[in-house]
Scaffold this motif. Structure first.
Motif, PDB file in Angstrom:
ATOM      1  N   GLU A 148     -12.571 -75.383  16.181  1.00 58.25           N
ATOM      2  CA  GLU A 148     -12.551 -74.489  15.025  1.00 58.25           C
ATOM      3  C   GLU A 148     -11.165 -73.887  14.811  1.00 58.25           C
ATOM      4  N   THR A 149     -10.493 -73.531  15.910  1.00 58.08           N
ATOM      5  CA  THR A 149      -9.144 -72.962  15.786  1.00 58.08           C
ATOM      6  C   THR A 149      -8.173 -73.974  15.202  1.00 58.08           C
ATOM      7  N   ASN A 150      -8.239 -75.204  15.688  1.00 60.14           N
ATOM      8  CA  ASN A 150      -7.360 -76.243  15.139  1.00 60.14           C
ATOM      9  C   ASN A 150      -7.667 -76.498  13.659  1.00 60.14           C
ATOM     10  N   PHE A 151      -8.975 -76.494  13.321  1.00 57.08           N
ATOM     11  CA  PHE A 151      -9.340 -76.719  11.922  1.00 57.08           C
ATOM     12  C   PHE A 151      -8.831 -75.588  11.031  1.00 57.08           C
ATOM     13  N   ARG A 152      -8.991 -74.337  11.506  1.00 58.27           N
ATOM     14  CA  ARG A 152      -8.538 -73.213  10.687  1.00 58.27           C
ATOM     15  C   ARG A 152      -7.012 -73.200  10.542  1.00 58.27           C
ATOM     16  N   ARG A 153      -6.320 -73.576  11.609  1.00 61.67           N
ATOM     17  CA  ARG A 153      -4.866 -73.616  11.488  1.00 61.67           C
ATOM     18  C   ARG A 153      -4.436 -74.676  10.488  1.00 61.67           C
ATOM     19  N   THR A 154      -5.102 -75.838  10.532  1.00 65.70           N
ATOM     20  CA  THR A 154      -4.771 -76.892   9.561  1.00 65.70           C
ATOM     21  C   THR A 154      -5.096 -76.449   8.146  1.00 65.70           C
ATOM     22  N   MET A 155      -6.282 -75.833   7.959  1.00 69.51           N
ATOM     23  CA  MET A 155      -6.662 -75.361   6.643  1.00 69.51           C
ATOM     24  C   MET A 155      -5.724 -74.265   6.150  1.00 69.51           C
ATOM     25  N   GLU A 156      -5.291 -73.391   7.063  1.00 73.31           N
ATOM     26  CA  GLU A 156      -4.394 -72.299   6.690  1.00 73.31           C
ATOM     27  C   GLU A 156      -3.056 -72.814   6.192  1.00 73.31           C
ATOM     28  N   ASN A 157      -2.596 -73.878   6.822  1.00 71.99           N
ATOM     29  CA  ASN A 157      -1.311 -74.447   6.388  1.00 71.99           C
ATOM     30  C   ASN A 157      -1.452 -75.291   5.133  1.00 71.99           C
ATOM     31  N   SER A 158      -2.700 -75.604   4.743  1.00 71.91           N
ATOM     32  CA  SER A 158      -2.903 -76.463   3.572  1.00 71.91           C
ATOM     33  C   SER A 158      -3.189 -75.671   2.307  1.00 71.91           C
ATOM     34  N   ILE A 159      -3.605 -74.409   2.416  1.00 72.61           N
ATOM     35  CA  ILE A 159      -3.975 -73.663   1.214  1.00 72.61           C
ATOM     36  C   ILE A 159      -2.728 -73.255   0.453  1.00 72.61           C
ATOM     37  N   LEU A 160      -2.877 -72.996  -0.856  1.00 69.10           N
ATOM     38  CA  LEU A 160      -1.766 -72.612  -1.734  1.00 69.10           C
ATOM     39  C   LEU A 160      -1.613 -71.108  -1.857  1.00 69.10           C
ATOM     40  N   THR A 161      -2.507 -70.350  -1.248  1.00 69.05           N
ATOM     41  CA  THR A 161      -2.433 -68.891  -1.292  1.00 69.05           C
ATOM     42  C   THR A 161      -1.576 -68.400  -0.136  1.00 69.05           C
ATOM     43  N   GLY A 162      -0.619 -67.522  -0.438  1.00 69.33           N
ATOM     44  CA  GLY A 162       0.228 -66.983   0.608  1.00 69.33           C
ATOM     45  C   GLY A 162      -0.489 -65.936   1.431  1.00 69.33           C
ATOM     46  N   MET A 163      -0.341 -65.994   2.737  1.00 69.94           N
ATOM     47  CA  MET A 163      -0.987 -65.074   3.652  1.00 69.94           C
ATOM     48  C   MET A 163       0.086 -64.323   4.432  1.00 69.94           C
ATOM     49  N   ARG A 164      -0.076 -62.967   4.519  1.00 70.06           N
ATOM     50  CA  ARG A 164       0.874 -62.126   5.234  1.00 70.06           C
ATOM     51  C   ARG A 164       0.101 -61.093   6.031  1.00 70.06           C
ATOM     52  N   ALA A 165       0.499 -60.881   7.297  1.00 71.09           N
ATOM     53  CA  ALA A 165      -0.144 -59.904   8.167  1.00 71.09           C
ATOM     54  C   ALA A 165       0.853 -58.822   8.519  1.00 71.09           C
ATOM     55  N   LEU A 166       0.404 -57.563   8.417  1.00 72.23           N
ATOM     56  CA  LEU A 166       1.213 -56.410   8.771  1.00 72.23           C
ATOM     57  C   LEU A 166       0.525 -55.649   9.888  1.00 72.23           C
ATOM     58  N   ASP A 167       1.335 -55.027  10.778  1.00 72.98           N
ATOM     59  CA  ASP A 167       0.740 -54.129  11.759  1.00 72.98           C
ATOM     60  C   ASP A 167       0.546 -52.763  11.127  1.00 72.98           C
ATOM     61  N   LEU A 168       0.097 -51.818  11.905  1.00 73.16           N
ATOM     62  CA  LEU A 168      -0.210 -50.487  11.372  1.00 73.16           C
ATOM     63  C   LEU A 168       1.026 -49.720  10.925  1.00 73.16           C
ATOM     64  N   HIS A 169       2.230 -50.203  11.314  1.00 79.48           N
ATOM     65  CA  HIS A 169       3.474 -49.547  10.921  1.00 79.48           C
ATOM     66  C   HIS A 169       4.174 -50.277   9.783  1.00 79.48           C
ATOM     67  N   GLY A 170       3.583 -51.328   9.239  1.00 76.64           N
ATOM     68  CA  GLY A 170       4.178 -52.048   8.133  1.00 76.64           C
ATOM     69  C   GLY A 170       5.071 -53.193   8.544  1.00 76.64           C
ATOM     70  N   ARG A 171       5.108 -53.556   9.818  1.00 74.67           N
ATOM     71  CA  ARG A 171       5.953 -54.659  10.284  1.00 74.67           C
ATOM     72  C   ARG A 171       5.230 -55.985  10.027  1.00 74.67           C
ATOM     73  N   ILE A 172       5.955 -56.970   9.486  1.00 77.24           N
ATOM     74  CA  ILE A 172       5.374 -58.294   9.241  1.00 77.24           C
ATOM     75  C   ILE A 172       5.193 -58.998  10.578  1.00 77.24           C
ATOM     76  N   THR A 173       3.954 -59.400  10.860  1.00 79.67           N
ATOM     77  CA  THR A 173       3.655 -60.098  12.120  1.00 79.67           C
ATOM     78  C   THR A 173       3.294 -61.564  11.912  1.00 79.67           C
ATOM     79  N   TYR A 174       2.982 -61.940  10.667  1.00 79.57           N
ATOM     80  CA  TYR A 174       2.598 -63.343  10.438  1.00 79.57           C
ATOM     81  C   TYR A 174       2.723 -63.663   8.972  1.00 79.57           C
ATOM     82  N   VAL A 175       3.223 -64.886   8.649  1.00 75.71           N
ATOM     83  CA  VAL A 175       3.224 -65.451   7.299  1.00 75.71           C
ATOM     84  C   VAL A 175       2.873 -66.925   7.428  1.00 75.71           C
TER      85      VAL A 175
END
Length: 827
Positions: free
Chosen positions: A325-352
């Motif tokens: 499931e993790t491999n599938f989600r990672r593949t799907m995440e890299n295939s979608i056209l929607t940009g994804m960004r993760a911030l921590d509680l202080h506003g620091r970018i941790t993932y794109v």
């Protein structure tokens, strides 16, 4: 000489080394499997050892019991044998004295009485001469009359006569083979000792033993206390004593025989067998309890090990599924056209993700770890974006997201919509915020053009004095509604569907409703109806209190779906004026209509409604099926026969009602109740199916014929069933509670045999006022009713010397239906 070293032998692998090599060669999954199976095998081996030990100990105990039983039985057999030999010696002395003529008949009787009194097993002693004639006999008081020997009798047939011949031939004491006969209450053992005066045969002395007394007094007391001792004949039939029934063993359930041993009693031989059966023995509460405790614990341990092994397998499978499931989600995440960004509680970018990097033109290494202001923020939007970020971090962002401007690395800008949601870890704690970004530059441009076009379109429709609504066919979606429609009906589709249904005079249908099939000759469709018509109609809406003129037309909507536009204009003032004029005319005509309307005209109009409706339905059904070429010749003939039958019924109804109105007796003839019910159910079933009401009927078997007018009784049943269906329809019951039941059973009412007809529905029942005036003429609860149906039904029943009644059905304090019943006498 140089000493040469001995050649080295190949090293032999030790078992431990071989075991380690084999274990390391296995995969982790197989190692876990073997590790789980090893305790299970050990527990099973332990349980097997316990069972075998208990079985061995029990077998040893049974063998010791059998050895003790064998010794005791042989000892008892010796005691019985010695007792028989002692009695035999005494009888032989008596025979020797008779042979030497040292004893007369009186002396023989005296000595026989002494022996019988001294030894309880001796029941009778008889002196028989060489001609088989009984010379003298003496018996104990316990001998039955059928076993007594009378002086002067001759032994002719039977066991005693056969034994006499054997003693004469052998000149030796002879024992009989005792058997159980139907004529003897207690079997006796016979001993015949021959008399040999001067070397020739001179008769016998016959002694008869009680086998029960021989067992009781000959067997040692300690043996009788420990075992169930019995004496058997040659066929294993019990002669004395009580045998034990077969039993089962708690630890050895396959053993069903008691521990027993038997041996022949000499000098009688195989005809008399001594058998002893050991009483039931067991391991005791402690031994049995320990066995079952150990067994239960072993089974529980086995079950727990199996459950642990299965749980481990499920965990391994879940782990593998998680990796996939993790491999599938990672593949799907890299295939979608929607940009994804993760911030921590202080506003620091941790993932794109890759799509976010492609939209902004910045790489993942350049974006991860940044704090605001971010690289993709336009300089002129910093203050606005800082405010948005603070709202985002505080959780105040609207669920629908918000729109921002984003600057690419090359300096170009675009519109984007951001959707923010909390980022929660596996423990349910929030660790930051997840943001999805979509490029909406092109949709914004198209939306602006559509908004301008829509505004021009709605300005005209909003200013109309008529309600305008558009909805696709077969759906509850409302595509458009102007100001007046929203003012009347709100923003729901129910008002549009209500206008369409009432304007088309069709039942209000939803797209998800299930349709019910109807009589194939009635002409009612069984497919979903498109509830729309293109003609004008005038309808009244009670909830608005308005009369509306409804016009509708079909059109193709912008998405290609077939839609219907409904325009409703308020014509309430005009209709009020028309209705007021109509009421004035109706008041002027009411007196004339009541005077000219006689009971016969009203009855005919009311009673002909059913057969004429059936004729119309059958004709419509035949026309429809002929047009669709879906009717066979046999079906057409059947339909025509049914139509002709209903026409004949209409003629019969006219004749019967005319005779009834003239106050003459109905045309009564013996009629079959089942035929009357079948005719009524056939006609009423059409109307009930139209109301989606289920009809069930029950007619008691072997009902006698009743003297009635069949046509009139059928009309009564039809009227009651139709009234029940209309009551259910008005109560708006769910499909599971829409049923009418007709029952016909014999009763005894008012000390006479009658046939009772009962029609029970699941409607909302009758109010107290309705029950008081229910059977009165011209009283009706229906707006279109004439008020003569139930009055006429009661008149028909009473003309047949019957009675009609109605009552409500209750479930606690709630009315759940109504029951109409009437009865007709048999004679």
């Amino acid at each position: 000489m140089p000493v040469r070293a001995a050649p080295s032998l190949p090293a032999v692998k030790k078992p431990a080394h071989w075991w380690r090599s084999w274990w390391r060669s296995l995969s982790p999954t197989r190692q876990d499997r073997f590790a789980a199976l090893a305790p299970l095998v050990a527990v099973m081996m332990f349980l097997t050892a316990i069972v075998v030990s208990f079985w061995y100990l029990r077998a040893e105990e049974i063998e010791r019991e059998r050895e003790a039983l064998r010794r005791d039985v042989e000892y008892a057999q010796q005691r019985v044998r010695l007792r028989l030999l002692e009695r035999q010696e005494q009888i032989m002395r008596l025979a020797r004295d008779l042979s030497n003529q040292e004893m007369e008949r009186g002396d023989f009787v005296a000595r026989a009485d002494a022996l019988i009194s001294q030894y309880p097993e001796l029941q009778a002693i008889t002196w028989i001469d060489e001609r088989r004639r009984i010379r003298a006999s003496h018996a104990a008081p316990t001998v039955t009359s059928s076993q007594l020997r009378v002086s002067g009798e001759v032994l002719r047939t039977g066991d005693a006569a056969d034994l006499f011949g054997l003693a004469r031939d052998t000149l030796q004491p002879v024992y009989s083979q005792p058997v159980i006969t139907s004529g003897e209450a207690v079997p006796l053992l016979q001993l015949q000792v021959p008399l040999a005066p001067q070397g020739r045969f001179g008769g016998v002395v016959m002694a008869e033993y009680s086998i029960d007394s021989l067992l009781r007094y000959g067997t040692p007391t300690e043996v009788l206390a420990r075992y169930a001792v019995t004496l058997l004949d040659g066929s294993n039939h019990v002669l004395a004593g009580t045998a034990l029934p077969p039993r089962s063993n708690a630890l050895l359930p396959w053993t069903t025989k008691a521990n027993a041993y038997q041996i022949p009693v000499s000098p009688v031989g195989n005809g008399l067998v001594l058998r002893a059966q050991a009483y039931r023995t067991s391991l005791g509460i402690v031994g049995s309890g320990l066995f079952w405790l150990v067994g239960s614990l072993s089974v529980m341990t086995t079950w727990m090990l199996i459950a642990t092994w299965r749980h481990t397998r499920r965990r391994m499978q879940a782990q593998q599924a998680l990796i996939a499931e993790t491999n599938f989600r990672r593949t799907m995440e890299n295939s979608i056209l929607t940009g994804m960004r993760a911030l921590d509680l202080h506003g620091r970018i941790t993932y794109v993700n890759a799509a976010f990097c492609q939209m902004t033109g910045w790489s993942e290494a350049e974006l991860v770890g940044q704090l605001p202001p971010y690289s993709y923020w336009p300089p002129e939007e910093h203050d606005n974006l800082h405010a948005r970020l603070r709202e985002e971090l505080s959780g105040k962002v609207a669920p629908g997201g918000f729109q921002v401007r984003v600057q690419r690395k090359n300096g170009a800008a675009f519109d984007a919509r951001l959707y923010v949601s909390p980022l929660v870890d596996a423990r349910g704690q929030q660790t930051g915020w997840m943001t999805s970004m979509t490029d909406i530059t092109e949709p914004n441009r198209v939306r602006e053009q559509l908004t301008a076009s829509h505004e021009r379109f709605t300005i005209v429709l909003e200013a109309l004095d008529a309600s305008v609504s558009v909805a696709p066919l077969g759906s509850e979606e409302l595509l458009f509604a102007n100001r007046l429609y929203r003012q009347w009906f709100g923003s729901q589709t129910s008002g549009h569907l209500q206008l369409v249904a009432q304007a088309g005079r069709l039942p209000l249908r939803r797209a998800s409703d299930d349709t019910q099939g109807e009589d194939e000759l009635m002409g009612l469709p069984i497919d979903p109806l498109t509830s729309a018509r293109s003609e004008n109609a005038e309808i009244f809406l009670p909830e608005l209190g308005k009369w509306l003129e409804v016009r509708s037309r079909y059109l193709n909507w912008v998405d290609g779906r077939l839609a219907q536009m409904v325009i409703a204009t308020d014509i309430t003032p005009r209709r009020l004026a028309e209705e007021q004029a109509a009421r004035q005319a109706e008041r002027a005509q009411s007196v004339s209509r009541l005077i000219t309307m006689g009971e016969m005209a009203s009855s005919v109009a009311h009673e002909l409604n059913q057969p004429l409706t059936a004729i119309s339905n059958y004709c419509s059904g035949m026309i429809t099926r002929i047009e669709k070429k879906q009717i066979a010749e046999e079906a057409l003939v059947t339909a025509l026969q049914k139509t002709a039958h209903q026409a004949q019924r209409a003629g019969h109804i006219i004749q019967r009602i005319r005779a009834f109105v003239k106050k003459s007796e109905p045309n009564r003839q013996p009629a079959n109740v089942a035929d009357i019910v079948a005719e009524a159910v056939e006609l009423a079933g059409i109307e009930l199916r139209r109301h989606n009401v289920r009809l069930t009927h029950y007619v008691a078997a072997r009902l006698p014929a009743i003297l009635v007018d069949s046509i009139l009784i059928e009309q009564v049943l039809i009227n009651l069933m139709k009234n029940g269906a209309e009551s259910i329809a008005n109560a708006d019951r769910p499909p599971a509670q829409r049923s009418v039941e007709l029952r016909v059973v014999p009763r005894q009412i008012e000390q006479q045999d009658v046939v009772e007809f009962t029609v029970q529905d699941t409607g909302r029942g009758l109010g107290p006022q309705m029950l008081a005036h229910l059977f009165e003429a011209f009283y009706s609860t229906k707006s279109e009713g004439m008020g003569i149906g139930l009055n006429l039904c009661r008149s028909i029943v009473e003309s047949h010397q019957g009675r009609m009644a109605a009552e409500n059905l209750y479930n606690g304090s709630e009315i759940v239906g109504c029951r109409f019943s009437f009865w007709l006498p048999l004679a």
